[in-house]
Write an enzyme that holds these catalytic residues in place. Structure first.
Site, PDB file in Angstrom:
ATOM      1  N   SER A  10      17.845 -32.314  26.373  1.00  9.30           N
ATOM      2  CA  SER A  10      18.385 -31.301  27.289  1.00  9.30           C
ATOM      3  C   SER A  10      19.368 -31.857  28.324  1.00  9.30           C
ATOM      4  CB  SER A  10      17.245 -30.561  27.995  1.00  9.30           C
ATOM      5  OG  SER A  10      16.476 -29.862  27.044  1.00  9.30           O
ATOM      6  N   THR A  16       8.975 -28.790  29.132  1.00  4.23           N
ATOM      7  CA  THR A  16       8.626 -29.246  27.788  1.00  4.23           C
ATOM      8  C   THR A  16       7.225 -29.829  27.792  1.00  4.23           C
ATOM      9  OG1 THR A  16       9.419 -30.511  25.880  1.00  4.23           O
ATOM     10  CG2 THR A  16       9.768 -31.514  28.035  1.00  4.23           C
ATOM     11  N   LYS A  34       4.151 -26.607  28.975  1.00  4.97           N
ATOM     12  CA  LYS A  34       4.675 -25.268  28.688  1.00  4.97           C
ATOM     13  C   LYS A  34       3.665 -24.160  28.952  1.00  4.97           C
ATOM     14  CE  LYS A  34       7.732 -24.920  25.202  1.00  4.97           C
ATOM     15  NZ  LYS A  34       8.434 -25.138  23.908  1.00  4.97           N
ATOM     16  N   ASP A  51      12.306 -19.693  23.053  1.00  8.00           N
ATOM     17  CA  ASP A  51      12.230 -20.347  21.736  1.00  8.00           C
ATOM     18  C   ASP A  51      12.519 -19.367  20.594  1.00  8.00           C
ATOM     19  OD1 ASP A  51      11.677 -22.894  22.665  1.00  8.00           O
ATOM     20  OD2 ASP A  51       9.503 -22.604  22.626  1.00  8.00           O
ATOM     21  N   ALA A  95       1.120 -23.791  11.983  1.00  4.48           N
ATOM     22  CA  ALA A  95       0.626 -22.764  12.897  1.00  4.48           C
ATOM     23  C   ALA A  95       0.450 -23.318  14.312  1.00  4.48           C
ATOM     24  CB  ALA A  95      -0.683 -22.185  12.375  1.00  4.48           C
ATOM     25  N   ALA A 137       5.250 -23.962  17.920  1.00  2.19           N
ATOM     26  CA  ALA A 137       6.563 -23.561  17.420  1.00  2.19           C
ATOM     27  C   ALA A 137       6.435 -22.399  16.440  1.00  2.19           C
ATOM     28  CB  ALA A 137       7.248 -24.753  16.752  1.00  2.19           C
ATOM     29  N   GLY A 179      17.391 -27.937  12.161  1.00  3.21           N
ATOM     30  CA  GLY A 179      16.603 -27.578  13.335  1.00  3.21           C
ATOM     31  C   GLY A 179      17.268 -27.840  14.677  1.00  3.21           C
TER      32      GLY A 179
HETATM   33  P1  ATR Z   1       4.324 -27.580  17.710  1.00  2.00           P
HETATM   34  O1  ATR Z   1       3.961 -27.017  19.041  1.00  2.00           O
HETATM   35  O2  ATR Z   1       5.631 -28.337  17.679  1.00  2.00           O
HETATM   36  O3  ATR Z   1       4.255 -26.566  16.614  1.00  2.00           O
HETATM   37  P2  ATR Z   1       1.714 -28.612  17.100  1.00  2.00           P
HETATM   38  O4  ATR Z   1       1.132 -27.487  17.850  1.00  2.00           O
HETATM   39  O5  ATR Z   1       1.161 -29.977  17.294  1.00  2.00           O
HETATM   40  O6  ATR Z   1       3.250 -28.743  17.402  1.00  2.00           O
HETATM   41  O7  ATR Z   1       1.700 -28.245  15.546  1.00  2.00           O
HETATM   42  C1  ATR Z   1       1.971 -29.179  14.559  1.00  2.00           C
HETATM   43  C2  ATR Z   1       1.889 -28.497  13.200  1.00  2.00           C
HETATM   44  O8  ATR Z   1       2.124 -29.469  12.169  1.00  2.00           O
HETATM   45  C3  ATR Z   1       0.528 -27.888  12.918  1.00  2.00           C
HETATM   46  O9  ATR Z   1       0.687 -26.736  12.127  1.00  2.00           O
HETATM   47  C4  ATR Z   1      -0.159 -29.006  12.124  1.00  2.00           C
HETATM   48  O10 ATR Z   1      -1.191 -28.574  11.283  1.00  2.00           O
HETATM   49  P3  ATR Z   1      -2.720 -28.491  11.863  1.00  2.00           P
HETATM   50  O11 ATR Z   1      -2.776 -27.218  12.655  1.00  2.00           O
HETATM   51  O12 ATR Z   1      -3.565 -28.465  10.669  1.00  2.00           O
HETATM   52  O13 ATR Z   1      -2.914 -29.722  12.717  1.00  2.00           O
HETATM   53  C5  ATR Z   1       0.988 -29.482  11.291  1.00  2.00           C
HETATM   54  N1  ATR Z   1       0.749 -30.830  10.776  1.00  2.00           N
HETATM   55  C6  ATR Z   1       0.849 -31.998  11.452  1.00  2.00           C
HETATM   56  N2  ATR Z   1       0.533 -33.047  10.639  1.00  2.00           N
HETATM   57  C7  ATR Z   1       0.222 -32.505   9.419  1.00  2.00           C
HETATM   58  C8  ATR Z   1      -0.172 -33.057   8.157  1.00  2.00           C
HETATM   59  N3  ATR Z   1      -0.334 -34.378   7.974  1.00  2.00           N
HETATM   60  N4  ATR Z   1      -0.408 -32.189   7.127  1.00  2.00           N
HETATM   61  C9  ATR Z   1      -0.264 -30.868   7.298  1.00  2.00           C
HETATM   62  N5  ATR Z   1       0.113 -30.292   8.464  1.00  2.00           N
HETATM   63  C10 ATR Z   1       0.358 -31.093   9.507  1.00  2.00           C
END
Ligand code: ATR
Length: 271
Positions: A16, A61, A65, A102, A129, A132, A240
């Site tokens: 940013s 950030t 948040k 966002d 999920a 983001a 992205g």
């Molecule tokens: P953000 O706020 O950027 O979305 P986050 O809340 O940490 O970050 O979400 C990360 C996402 O990546 C989640 O959907 C996570 O899946 P889980 O809810 O099961 O943790 C997914 N993710 C991260 N590492 C993963 C992996 N090795 N395999 C599958 N999904 C993964």
């Protein structure tokens, strides 16, 4: 001289300051935008002090948040729906407004980079999920996709998003991600998979076909494996970085009075 900044912990990696600094120079605006590393215990006190030091607003950030929603005097409907804010505006009367841009950033990026994209053409598949995903799903529903097929390694997190965001969201198991990709006209990766230092996204991608729109919220690297495969299959791809640039637009406009362009120069300023 108006000041703004980004509040995070850590905050050194944030793009940013480079982006807002570029826009300030580009439009000849006298102002500064600085990184503000703030710990959780100091967050409320620091935010309350910023307007008194000449700040007109701030981005927020990780990991603050969610917490800033309770510190702000007023939160937009969008921020409340997201359970998180990324943009604070300090009003002259001392009030602090919290907003979340966002979802706007996600959609504005697709509209700019893929003007022929028609969300109503078919379901969208959202992989992941986390925080983001919530913004992405809200944006897709608002844009008019008939259905969001949501799949996440940890299924209960997908179920929780569905409970919040409504019946046009259908949850599939993570092992069915390939089916979701196959059914969808729009495919979005919101997981951290494929990011530098993270494992690759390994869901079956043979459902990708020409004409589908595929986008990734990962922007380091810019061309993720998902986007490379999609491009090879004849899909329209959008990286992205644009979402990150577009989510910054409303804040800059509110604080400095000029709606900034997201263009080649803005991209180069942060790369
Ligand atoms: P953000 O706020 O950027 O979305 P986050 O809340 O940490 O970050 O979400 C990360 C996402 O990546 C989640 O959907 C996570 O899946 P889980 O809810 O099961 O943790 C997914 N993710 C991260 N590492 C993963 C992996 N090795 N395999 C599958 N999904 C993964």
């Amino acid at each position: 001289i108006p000041l703004a900044g980004v509040i995070g912990n850590p905050v050194g990696h944030s793009l940013s300051p480079g982006l807002h600094g570029h826009w300030l120079r580009r439009y000849g605006i006298r102002g500064h935008y600085v990184p503000l590393q703030v710990g959780e215990d100091d967050l409320a006190q620091v935010i309350r002090a910023l307007p008194r030091m000449g700040f007109v607003g701030a981005n927020v950030t990780i990991p603050h948040k969610r917490a800033v929603l309770d510190i702000a005097d007023q939160a937009s409907d969008r921020a409340i729906l997201m359970g998180a804010a990324n943009t604070l505006t300090f009003l002259e009367d001392g009030r602090i407004l919290a907003d979340n841009t966002d979802a706007h950033g996600f959609l504005a990026n697709l509209r700019q980079e893929a003007p022929d994209w028609d969300p109503s053409r078919g379901p969208a598949c959202v992989l992941g999920a986390g925080g983001a995903a919530r913004a992405v799903i809200a944006a897709l529903l608002e844009a008019g996709v008939p259905e969001v097929i949501l799949t996440n390694r940890t299924r209960p997190k997908a179920e929780a998003l569905r409970a919040d965001l409504g019946t046009r969201v259908r949850v599939l198991d993570w092992v069915q991600a390939g089916n979701a990709v196959d059914e969808a006209e729009t495919v979005v990766n919101t997981t951290s998979l494929g990011m530098e230092g993270q494992p690759e996204l390994r869901v079956p991608l043979d459902g990708l076909r020409p004409g589908k729109l595929v986008t990734d919220i990962v922007y380091a690297p810019l061309r993720t494996r998902l986007l490379r495969v999609a491009e090879d299959e004849g899909c329209t791809t959008v990286d992205g970085l644009g979402m990150l640039l577009h989510q910054a637009v409303p804040g800059f406009e509110r604080w400095f009075g000029k709606r900034p362009e997201v263009d080649r120069e803005a991209r180069d300023a942060v790369l």
